[in-house]
Write an enzyme that holds these catalytic residues in place. Structure first.
Site, PDB file in Angstrom:
ATOM      1  N   ASP A 238       0.849  -1.440   0.103  1.00 20.55           N
ATOM      2  CA  ASP A 238      -0.052  -0.022  -0.053  1.00 20.55           C
ATOM      3  C   ASP A 238       0.753   1.192   0.014  1.00 20.55           C
ATOM      4  OD1 ASP A 238      -2.974   1.425   0.848  1.00 20.55           O
ATOM      5  OD2 ASP A 238      -1.263   2.457   1.698  1.00 20.55           O
TER       6      ASP A 238
ATOM      7  N   VAL B 291      -5.226   2.342  -0.610  1.00 19.94           N
ATOM      8  CA  VAL B 291      -5.048   1.667  -1.652  1.00 19.94           C
ATOM      9  C   VAL B 291      -5.420   0.312  -1.565  1.00 19.94           C
ATOM     10  CG1 VAL B 291      -3.303   1.056  -3.515  1.00 19.94           C
ATOM     11  CG2 VAL B 291      -3.212   3.498  -2.678  1.00 19.94           C
ATOM     12  N   ASP B 292      -5.165  -0.386  -0.531  1.00 16.93           N
ATOM     13  CA  ASP B 292      -5.466  -1.926  -0.012  1.00 16.93           C
ATOM     14  C   ASP B 292      -6.975  -1.866  -0.074  1.00 16.93           C
ATOM     15  OD1 ASP B 292      -3.018  -2.789   0.164  1.00 16.93           O
ATOM     16  OD2 ASP B 292      -2.980  -2.730   2.461  1.00 16.93           O
ATOM     17  N   LEU B 293      -7.618  -0.887   0.652  1.00 15.21           N
ATOM     18  CA  LEU B 293      -9.033  -0.848   0.709  1.00 15.21           C
ATOM     19  C   LEU B 293      -9.654  -0.499  -0.558  1.00 15.21           C
ATOM     20  CD1 LEU B 293      -9.524   1.272   4.247  1.00 15.21           C
ATOM     21  CD2 LEU B 293      -9.277  -1.494   3.752  1.00 15.21           C
TER      22      LEU B 293
END
Length: 408
Positions: free
Chosen positions: A145, A173-175
Site C-alpha cells: 500500500d 490503496v489496499d481498501l
C-alpha cells in the site's frame, strides 16, 4: 442474491478486506494459507501483528488480524506441491465454489496451480479474481500500500504545502483494491446468471488507485498551475475557504462550496470582517486565499468549538469538530451500525460498520479463525477420509491446527 462460496488464497489486507465484505453478507469464505516453512511463522504474516488477544501466548491471532478476517474459515495447503493442486480442484468441485481469489504476485500463479486459465479450464463457471500491484503485465511487482500510494501520486498531494509528501492515515490503496474486487465479482456473478460462464478479474492496485485521481490528473492537460496538483494541507484546492480553523478549545473544519454559502457565512456577525468586494466570488477568494485563511483563523480563534458550530449550523454551513477514533465509534449515526465479534475470553470487540446497510447481513461475526483451524473439517467435507488427511498432513501437503475448532 443467494449466499455463495469463496475460496481465497489471501494475506495482508487488500484481499482479506474484500472477502470480509462477502462474509458480512453471510457467504462462506474459506481462506487458504501456506503450510509452515523453514523460516518465519506459519501462514499470513498479519496474524502476528498487533497486541495479543489475552493470556494465551500460543494463539496466532493478534489485534491487527482480527477485523478483516472475522466470519471466515481457515485451511492450510502447500500449493508448491502438485498434490495440493489436485486438492484445490477437488475443493472447488465438492464445495461448489463460486469464486476463487488470490493476492499473491502473478509470477507465482502457475507454480502454485492457481493460474486463471488452469482453474477455469476445469471449472468454466468459476469466477477468478486476483489483486496485484500492477496486474499480470508486471508479474513480480509487490503490492504494498505505501509504495502504491507513492507511485499513484497520493503522497504528492497529501501533506502541508511546504512539507514533505505524506501517506494517508489509513491504507486507502489496499481498501480501494478490495472494494474493486468485491464490486467486480458482483458484476461477474450477475453476468454469469445470464451466460453461465465465469470470468477472470485482475485488479491492479495502481490502476485502481489512479482511478481516484479525478480531481487532479485531468488538470494536467488543462495547463494547470503546479500548485493545483500538489499538496494543499487541509485546504481544498478549489473551494475557498475550506480548511481547518482554530477555536479557543480545539478546531473546526468548515467548507464553503459556493458563492451562496460565502454570503451566508459572512452574514453571520462574527464572520462579517472577513468579507470584501473581491471575495464575493470563488475566483476572487482564490486570489486572496492566504489572506482569507489568516482572517478566518483570527475570527474562529475568539470562539469555542460549540459556539462556532451552532452559528454555522444555523446558517447551514457544512462544518464539524475534529473527532478522534474513540469519538467516531460513539457517533449516533454509526454506533448502532458497528459490527462485532467475540474474543475467546468472552470480550466483545466493536469493529467498523458495513459500508452500506444490507438487509439480512451479519452484524455479529464469528471470531477470526486460527491458523489451519478448519483444514480437517473442510477436507472431510470434500470427501477425504481421516487417514487420507493424516497422510497429507504427514507429507506436508496440508496443515491443521491442533485441538477442536473454536467455531464452525
Amino acid at each position: 442474491m443467494k449466499p455463495r462460496t469463496v475460496l481465497s488464497l489471501e494475506q495482508a489486507l487488500s484481499l482479506p478486506y474484500a472477502t470480509l465484505r462477502f462474509a458480512q453478507l453471510g457467504w462462506r469464505v474459506i481462506r487458504i494459507e501456506a503450510t509452515p516453512g523453514a523460516d518465519g511463522l506459519p501462514g499470513d504474516p498479519n496474524r502476528y501483528i498487533g497486541s495479543r488477544l489475552g493470556g494465551d501466548a500460543a494463539d496466532d491471532r493478534r489485534s491487527y488480524f482480527v477485523a478483516p478476517n472475522v466470519g471466515k474459515q481457515a485451511i492450510a495447503l502447500n500449493l508448491k506441491d502438485a498434490r495440493a493442486h489436485e486438492l484445490l480442484h477437488r475443493l472447488i468441485d465438492a464445495l461448489g465454489v463460486d469464486v476463487f481469489c488470490c493476492n499473491t504476485v502473478p509470477s507465482r500463479y502457475a507454480a502454485l496451480g492457481i493460474a486463471p486459465e488452469a482453474l477455469r479450464a476445469r471449472h468454466p463457471a468459476l469466477i477468478w479474481a486476483g489483486i496485484s500491484a500492477m496486474g499480470p503485465q508486471h508479474p513480480n511487482a509487490p503490492g504494498y500500500d505505501p509504495v502504491i500510494q507513492a507511485m499513484a501520486g497520493y503522497m504528492e498531494v497529501t501533506g502541508e504545502r511546504e512539507g514533505p509528501p505524506m501517506l494517508a492515515g489509513i491504507p486507502i490503496v489496499d481498501l480501494k483494491a478490495g472494494d474493486e474486487l468485491y464490486a467486480n465479482v458482483m458484476r461477474a456473478l450477475v453476468e454469469r446468471a445470464e451466460t453461465g460462464a465465469g470470468q477472470t478479474i485482475h485488479v491492479s492496485m495502481l490502476q485502481a488507485a489512479a482511478s481516484w485521481l479525478i480531481t487532479v490528473l485531468p488538470l494536467v492537460d488543462f495547463g494547470c498551475r503546479p500548485d493545483e496538483i500538489t499538496r494543499a494541507g487541509n485546504e481544498h484546492r478549489k473551494f475557498i475557504p475550506t480548511n481547518v480553523y482554530p477555536a479557543r478549545d480545539g478546531y473546526v473544519y468548515l467548507a464553503i462550496g459556493s458563492d451562496v454559502q460565502w454570503r451566508r457565512l459572512t452574514a453571520i456577525p462574527r464572520f462579517a470582517p472577513v468579507a470584501n468586494a473581491v471575495r464575493l466570488t470563488n475566483e476572487g477568494r482564490h486570489a486572496e486565499r492566504e489572506a482569507i485563511h489568516r482572517d478566518m483563523a483570527a475570527v474562529t480563534a475568539q470562539a469555542s468549538v460549540d459556539e462556532l458550530l451552532a452559528e454555522l449550523a444555523a446558517a447551514t454551513i457544512p462544518a464539524t469538530r475534529i473527532y478522534d477514533i474513540r469519538q467516531v465509534r460513539e457517533l449516533p449515526a454509526l454506533a448502532a451500525r458497528l459490527t462485532r465479534t467475540t474474543l475467546p475470553d468472552g470480550r466483545e470487540v466493536r469493529m467498523q460498520p458495513m459500508a452500506v446497510d444490507v438487509a439480512g447481513a451479519r452484524a455479529a461475526l464469528p471470531m477470526a479463525p486460527r491458523y489451519g483451524e478448519h483444514t480437517r473439517a473442510v477436507l472431510a467435507e470434500a470427501g477425504l477420509a481421516g487417514a487420507e488427511i493424516d497422510a497429507l498432513a504427514a507429507a506436508g501437503v496440508v496443515a491443521a491446527a491442533t485441538g477442536p475448532p473454536a467455531h464452525a
